[in-house]
Write a protein that holds these residues in place. Sequence first.
Motif, PDB file in Angstrom:
ATOM      1  N   ARG A 105       0.847  -1.196   0.000  1.00 24.36           N
ATOM      2  CA  ARG A 105       0.000   0.000   0.000  1.00 24.36           C
ATOM      3  C   ARG A 105       0.879   1.242   0.000  1.00 24.36           C
ATOM      4  O   ARG A 105       1.864   1.306   0.748  1.00 24.36           O
ATOM      5  N   PHE A 106       0.557   2.193  -0.836  1.00 27.10           N
ATOM      6  CA  PHE A 106       1.338   3.434  -0.901  1.00 27.10           C
ATOM      7  C   PHE A 106       0.494   4.569  -0.367  1.00 27.10           C
ATOM      8  O   PHE A 106      -0.704   4.620  -0.585  1.00 27.10           O
ATOM      9  N   GLU A 107       1.152   5.489   0.295  1.00 30.28           N
ATOM     10  CA  GLU A 107       0.408   6.611   0.868  1.00 30.28           C
ATOM     11  C   GLU A 107       1.299   7.847   0.840  1.00 30.28           C
ATOM     12  O   GLU A 107       2.522   7.745   1.015  1.00 30.28           O
ATOM     13  N   THR A 108       0.681   8.999   0.623  1.00 27.50           N
ATOM     14  CA  THR A 108       1.474  10.229   0.627  1.00 27.50           C
ATOM     15  C   THR A 108       0.696  11.370   1.274  1.00 27.50           C
ATOM     16  O   THR A 108      -0.526  11.436   1.157  1.00 27.50           O
ATOM     17  N   SER A 109       1.425  12.236   1.964  1.00 24.26           N
ATOM     18  CA  SER A 109       0.758  13.357   2.640  1.00 24.26           C
ATOM     19  C   SER A 109       0.493  14.508   1.675  1.00 24.26           C
ATOM     20  O   SER A 109      -0.382  15.320   1.890  1.00 24.26           O
ATOM     21  N   HIS A 110       1.317  14.600   0.616  1.00 23.34           N
ATOM     22  CA  HIS A 110       1.145  15.658  -0.377  1.00 23.34           C
ATOM     23  C   HIS A 110       1.182  15.017  -1.753  1.00 23.34           C
ATOM     24  O   HIS A 110       0.481  14.056  -1.986  1.00 23.34           O
ATOM     25  N   GLN A 111       2.030  15.534  -2.614  1.00 20.17           N
ATOM     26  CA  GLN A 111       2.102  14.937  -3.943  1.00 20.17           C
ATOM     27  C   GLN A 111       3.404  14.162  -4.102  1.00 20.17           C
ATOM     28  O   GLN A 111       4.455  14.650  -3.669  1.00 20.17           O
ATOM     29  N   ALA A 112       3.322  12.993  -4.703  1.00 17.61           N
ATOM     30  CA  ALA A 112       4.532  12.222  -4.975  1.00 17.61           C
ATOM     31  C   ALA A 112       4.383  11.518  -6.321  1.00 17.61           C
ATOM     32  O   ALA A 112       3.328  10.957  -6.627  1.00 17.61           O
ATOM     33  N   VAL A 113       5.444  11.602  -7.108  1.00 14.26           N
ATOM     34  CA  VAL A 113       5.456  10.941  -8.418  1.00 14.26           C
ATOM     35  C   VAL A 113       6.668  10.030  -8.440  1.00 14.26           C
ATOM     36  O   VAL A 113       7.762  10.444  -8.032  1.00 14.26           O
ATOM     37  N   PHE A 114       6.485   8.800  -8.871  1.00 14.05           N
ATOM     38  CA  PHE A 114       7.623   7.882  -8.945  1.00 14.05           C
ATOM     39  C   PHE A 114       7.342   6.718  -9.883  1.00 14.05           C
ATOM     40  O   PHE A 114       6.206   6.510 -10.310  1.00 14.05           O
ATOM     41  N   THR A 115       8.387   5.983 -10.186  1.00 15.95           N
ATOM     42  CA  THR A 115       8.262   4.805 -11.041  1.00 15.95           C
ATOM     43  C   THR A 115       8.566   3.570 -10.213  1.00 15.95           C
ATOM     44  O   THR A 115       9.547   3.552  -9.469  1.00 15.95           O
ATOM     45  N   ILE A 116       7.723   2.562 -10.377  1.00 18.25           N
ATOM     46  CA  ILE A 116       7.966   1.280  -9.681  1.00 18.25           C
ATOM     47  C   ILE A 116       8.270   0.219 -10.715  1.00 18.25           C
ATOM     48  O   ILE A 116       7.604   0.132 -11.740  1.00 18.25           O
ATOM     49  N   ARG A 117       9.292  -0.568 -10.422  1.00 20.93           N
ATOM     50  CA  ARG A 117       9.479  -1.806 -11.200  1.00 20.93           C
ATOM     51  C   ARG A 117       9.452  -2.940 -10.195  1.00 20.93           C
ATOM     52  O   ARG A 117      10.054  -2.845  -9.124  1.00 20.93           O
ATOM     53  N   LYS A 118       8.740  -3.984 -10.542  1.00 27.28           N
ATOM     54  CA  LYS A 118       8.564  -5.081  -9.587  1.00 27.28           C
ATOM     55  C   LYS A 118       8.756  -6.426 -10.269  1.00 27.28           C
ATOM     56  O   LYS A 118       8.342  -6.622 -11.416  1.00 27.28           O
ATOM     57  N   TRP A 119       9.429  -7.315  -9.585  1.00 21.41           N
ATOM     58  CA  TRP A 119       9.639  -8.681 -10.090  1.00 21.41           C
ATOM     59  C   TRP A 119       9.239  -9.678  -9.008  1.00 21.41           C
ATOM     60  O   TRP A 119       9.589  -9.479  -7.833  1.00 21.41           O
ATOM     61  N   ASP A 120       8.583 -10.751  -9.403  1.00 16.57           N
ATOM     62  CA  ASP A 120       8.448 -11.882  -8.481  1.00 16.57           C
ATOM     63  C   ASP A 120       9.802 -12.568  -8.409  1.00 16.57           C
ATOM     64  O   ASP A 120      10.541 -12.595  -9.399  1.00 16.57           O
ATOM     65  N   LEU A 121      10.091 -13.132  -7.259  1.00 15.24           N
ATOM     66  CA  LEU A 121      11.382 -13.811  -7.106  1.00 15.24           C
ATOM     67  C   LEU A 121      11.182 -15.310  -6.919  1.00 15.24           C
ATOM     68  O   LEU A 121      10.155 -15.753  -6.407  1.00 15.24           O
ATOM     69  N   LYS A 122      12.183 -16.041  -7.354  1.00 15.77           N
ATOM     70  CA  LYS A 122      12.118 -17.507  -7.361  1.00 15.77           C
ATOM     71  C   LYS A 122      11.940 -18.105  -5.975  1.00 15.77           C
ATOM     72  O   LYS A 122      12.477 -17.588  -5.000  1.00 15.77           O
ATOM     73  N   HIS A 123      11.258 -19.208  -5.948  1.00 15.96           N
ATOM     74  CA  HIS A 123      11.262 -20.043  -4.741  1.00 15.96           C
ATOM     75  C   HIS A 123      12.381 -21.064  -4.956  1.00 15.96           C
ATOM     76  O   HIS A 123      12.228 -22.017  -5.703  1.00 15.96           O
ATOM     77  N   VAL A 124      13.505 -20.794  -4.346  1.00 14.47           N
ATOM     78  CA  VAL A 124      14.674 -21.634  -4.574  1.00 14.47           C
ATOM     79  C   VAL A 124      14.582 -22.842  -3.651  1.00 14.47           C
ATOM     80  O   VAL A 124      14.387 -22.694  -2.456  1.00 14.47           O
ATOM     81  N   ASN A 125      14.707 -24.008  -4.228  1.00 10.30           N
ATOM     82  CA  ASN A 125      14.711 -25.184  -3.354  1.00 10.30           C
ATOM     83  C   ASN A 125      16.098 -25.398  -2.821  1.00 10.30           C
ATOM     84  O   ASN A 125      17.049 -25.561  -3.568  1.00 10.30           O
ATOM     85  N   LEU A 126      16.212 -25.374  -1.511  1.00 14.14           N
ATOM     86  CA  LEU A 126      17.515 -25.639  -0.906  1.00 14.14           C
ATOM     87  C   LEU A 126      17.685 -27.152  -0.912  1.00 14.14           C
ATOM     88  O   LEU A 126      17.010 -27.863  -0.173  1.00 14.14           O
ATOM     89  N   LYS A 127      18.556 -27.616  -1.810  1.00 11.21           N
ATOM     90  CA  LYS A 127      18.705 -29.081  -1.968  1.00 11.21           C
ATOM     91  C   LYS A 127      19.360 -29.709  -0.762  1.00 11.21           C
ATOM     92  O   LYS A 127      20.247 -29.128  -0.172  1.00 11.21           O
TER      93      LYS A 127
END
Length: 485
Positions: free
Chosen positions: A463-485
């Motif tokens: 959730r994002f929240e701002t008290s005034h004005q904010a502009v930004f860029t988000i980049r998002k990636w899901d990350l692997k579920h690595v099996n610890l062998k």
Amino acid sequence: MSRDEQLRRAAYEEMEKHKDVVEKDPYRLHYHLMPTVGLLNDPNGFIQFKGTYHVYYQWMPFKTGHGAKFWGHYSSNDFVNWTHEEIALTPSEWYEKNGCYSGSAIEHDGKIYAYYTGNVKDEEGNRETYQCLAISEESLHFDKRGPVVHLPDGFTAHFRDPKVWEQDGAFFMVVGAQTRELKGAVALFRSDDLENWDYQGVLTGGGEGRLADFGYMFECPDLFPLGERDILIFSPQGIEASGMKYQNVYQAGYVAGQFDSATGTFEHGEFEELDRGFDFYAPQTTLDDKGRRILFAWMSVPDQNEQDHPTIEHKWLHTMTLPRELKLVDGKVRQVPLEEMEDLRVGPAIQVNVELNRETRVLKAVKGKAFEMEITDLSMTEGWFDLTVGDGIRFVYSSGEQTVTLERKSYVNGVVEKRQCSVKQLNSLRVFVDTSSIEVFVNEGEETFTARFYPSPNNDTVRFETSHQAVFTIRKWDLKHVNLK
Ligand code: FRU
């Protein structure tokens, strides 16, 4: 059956016995190093050996508490896929019967020389400490050589965690120490052959110099060059909280200066905390063949509500941080996620340009249990901006106060607690969320915040929240579920 064999069998049985209950924990992490059962603490013996990276670690297989530690062992060629190797060290000998405590590794003559602390306690709780050597041809099996360093005069038996390196044709060892006057110190040793070690004196602390009055014990020292400086990392105990600083029970940080190998002296500046979050301790570094100084830390702090983590119900406790590369910028140490962490990403980035005006927004595309999020091109003229992950953790930047804050709902009593530091201007954020951890890199590692948190399992929103004005860029990636062998 030898004592070593007995201990190994007992540990593997414990692992088998609790495997199902451990794996069913929704808070089991997806891409961090954890114990298979029991408690994990410090990274030990971190080394790149014949191309492969090895992270040994403090391990108590029989309970989610501290005690007679083993050295567990993970290895990897890429920092993403890990192999859980067989147990490296068990506390089987008289000089380590209460724990093969923390230490380091160095390559010599094509072998790994591992140095660690043999911890011994008698019935009355009296402690003895030995700095021990164990040698391995292939990283898996260690030939124990026993104590090579005995306690010099002037120290209590709180003397441990040897870190060894080679410099200017000699070998050096720093050991975390407490003087008889109960001052934290780092002790220095020198050797020509890695077996015979000469005590050189107190490198820093011990009631003198800049760190004269800086706590009662320094744990896990690590001295190495970075850029044009020498950095001494250590974990001091007994420092009082002061303003936004030193808010955890114990600290982990560094001093930057110049180490003179000829005289064994070290001129340095003020202590700086390495991480500003709730859970970061006992970091250890190594240098790899790409010339990178890489750090792992234990994602916890000793004695800081360790027994209240909900994972205890599932018979395991604690994790490592992500591996981070250290850089020196303007005389200060920065930590950035190791480049290989990009290989954890699944699929292409989701990119969203966000404009918020005195509002709260949940972005449908930005959610998950294990993901990376990057925030760039932030423009805001006044007020604050925050992001809340799940229902457990909130990160706030206040442009007016010039601070960044991490707040979490305490897993002990639900009360909100916070950690904070000054940041003139927030330019970028990189956030790694795993099922029960967060690592925030502010302005390319100028500051970092590391913490465990336990969101309701069905809440995976951001959730994002701002008290005034904010502009930004988000980049998002899901990350692997690595099996610890
Ligand atoms: C730091 C530490 C070290 C010690 C080890 C024991 O967390 O207390 O000083 O060697 O843990 O597990």
